[in-house]
Write a protein that holds these residues in place. Sequence first.
Motif, short mmCIF file in Angstrom:
data_model
loop_
_atom_site.label_atom_id
_atom_site.label_comp_id
_atom_site.label_asym_id
_atom_site.label_seq_id
_atom_site.Cartn_x
_atom_site.Cartn_y
_atom_site.Cartn_z
N ALA A 17 -12.18 12.66 6.77
CA ALA A 17 -12.97 11.67 7.13
C ALA A 17 -13.23 10.14 5.86
N ALA A 18 -13.17 11.60 4.16
CA ALA A 18 -13.72 10.49 3.54
C ALA A 18 -12.51 9.76 2.59
N ALA A 19 -11.26 10.52 3.56
CA ALA A 19 -9.75 9.52 3.11
C ALA A 19 -9.95 8.21 4.08
N THR A 20 -9.45 8.47 5.02
CA THR A 20 -9.92 7.56 6.26
C THR A 20 -11.36 6.24 5.40
N ALA A 21 -12.51 6.88 4.68
CA ALA A 21 -13.26 5.99 4.87
C ALA A 21 -12.24 4.72 3.58
N GLN A 22 -12.32 5.82 2.90
CA GLN A 22 -11.52 5.60 1.64
C GLN A 22 -10.56 4.19 1.37
N TYR A 23 -9.69 4.68 2.81
CA TYR A 23 -8.51 3.59 2.81
C TYR A 23 -9.44 2.20 3.81
N LEU A 24 -10.37 2.13 4.66
CA LEU A 24 -10.32 0.84 5.18
C LEU A 24 -11.47 0.56 4.49
N GLU A 25 -12.28 0.99 3.77
CA GLU A 25 -13.04 -0.02 2.02
C GLU A 25 -12.13 -0.61 1.54
N ARG A 26 -11.04 0.31 0.88
CA ARG A 26 -9.87 -0.92 0.08
C ARG A 26 -9.25 -1.78 0.68
N THR A 27 -9.09 -1.56 1.77
CA THR A 27 -8.16 -2.61 2.75
C THR A 27 -9.00 -3.50 3.18
N ALA A 28 -10.31 -3.17 3.46
CA ALA A 28 -11.62 -4.15 3.97
C ALA A 28 -11.39 -5.69 2.79
N ARG A 29 -10.92 -4.94 1.31
CA ARG A 29 -10.88 -5.78 0.54
C ARG A 29 -10.16 -6.59 0.45
N LEU A 30 -9.09 -6.55 0.87
CA LEU A 30 -7.86 -7.24 0.84
C LEU A 30 -7.94 -8.89 1.80
N THR A 31 -8.45 -7.87 2.90
CA THR A 31 -8.44 -8.82 4.30
C THR A 31 -8.39 -10.81 4.34
N SER A 32 -9.51 -10.58 3.31
CA SER A 32 -9.88 -12.34 2.69
C SER A 32 -8.75 -12.92 2.47
N TYR A 33 -7.74 -12.39 1.69
CA TYR A 33 -6.15 -13.10 1.26
C TYR A 33 -5.48 -13.73 2.71
N ALA A 34 -5.41 -15.36 2.36
CA ALA A 34 -5.03 -15.94 3.13
C ALA A 34 -4.27 -15.71 3.90
N THR A 35 -2.67 -15.02 3.45
CA THR A 35 -1.53 -14.79 4.19
C THR A 35 -1.22 -13.61 3.68
N ASP A 36 -0.20 -13.17 5.23
CA ASP A 36 -0.23 -11.67 4.23
C ASP A 36 0.73 -11.44 3.43
N GLN A 37 1.79 -12.12 2.48
CA GLN A 37 2.47 -12.10 1.19
C GLN A 37 1.13 -11.89 0.20
N GLU A 38 0.43 -12.56 0.29
CA GLU A 38 -0.69 -12.45 -0.55
C GLU A 38 -1.53 -11.07 -0.73
N TRP A 39 -1.37 -10.67 0.73
CA TRP A 39 -2.22 -9.06 0.95
C TRP A 39 -1.04 -8.61 0.34
N PHE A 40 0.55 -8.63 0.53
CA PHE A 40 1.48 -7.66 0.82
C PHE A 40 1.56 -7.26 -0.89
N GLU A 41 1.14 -8.79 -2.21
CA GLU A 41 0.60 -8.71 -3.57
C GLU A 41 -0.24 -7.91 -4.26
N ALA A 42 -1.06 -8.17 -3.05
CA ALA A 42 -2.77 -7.53 -3.42
C ALA A 42 -2.61 -6.53 -3.47
N LEU A 43 -2.22 -5.80 -2.48
CA LEU A 43 -2.02 -4.02 -2.54
C LEU A 43 -1.50 -2.82 -3.44
N ILE A 44 -0.26 -4.51 -3.21
CA ILE A 44 1.07 -3.02 -4.28
C ILE A 44 0.00 -3.22 -6.11
#
Length: 277
Positions: free
Chosen positions: A114-141
């Motif tokens: 449950a904590a790992a799921t929360a960590q994943y959702l919180e982490r990726t929620a910060r990245l959904t503000s990027y305008a394109t999926d390419q920007e998302w990819f670079e930010a995640l890396i």
Amino acid sequence: MADEAETHRDCVGGCMPQLPKSALAKRAKRHKLGEHQLDQLLQALDGRCMICQRCHAMYIDTTTRAATVRLRGVVCRWCKQRIAVHEGSYGNERGVLGCRCRPRDDPEWEPRMAAATAQYLERTARLTSYATDQEWFEALIDDLSVHGPDPSGVWSGIPLSDLPQLTAPESLPTAEFDRSCSPLARQRCADNCRNHDEHIYIACFAEPTKLRDADTFDAVMHYVGWTRQRPPVRRVNQHGAICRKSLIAIVPGTETEEAHLKDEAQCPQCGRPLRYN
């Protein structure tokens, strides 16, 4: 990522073989990610799921509740289901299955998942503000290179009291519908309907058709599904373009009503039974 000949290495618990590189590349292409980009992402994760970090990353996860579908991360089959149950896509009464990796006698496994799921959702929620999926990819890396796959130390043995907490997703506004009549008698919804929190959809095919990500492996003349995703056509699209092309109705309805339609109802277009066999 491993070469094609090396892709049958078992996951940590011997649960399932790693997908061939060609299969992962095909899934990445659907989301306009190049094979080289996918390699970079999986290398940063050692090919593992971003949540459990045990099973192989087999799916590219996307948001299910946002107005715009955005990439979110790479996960295994079991963790993808866990997210869907948490966010309501599968219905609140559905349980979460687990793979053979799961330590059956470890009382900390579920709270850490449950904590790992929360960590994943919180982490990726910060990245959904990027305008394109390419920007998302670079930010995640970049995020993975700086903070690693487990920034909160969920799998490093930190006390349970210090783990991230998984909170219920925010409720979305929903419109009521007449539950006294058959779903087929209700007013049809648009493909992009956001007024109801659950929908039933029906597809009628010209010939027996096998669908992707369906509740049957057989070729069928009709398919009846239920979803909490908004808009419902997002779930339809997951079955493949042929399902979207053959869609004849989307109506508000419950999972119980969906099961009844499969067993008892006739197709409103061709008049034949909706049941699969």
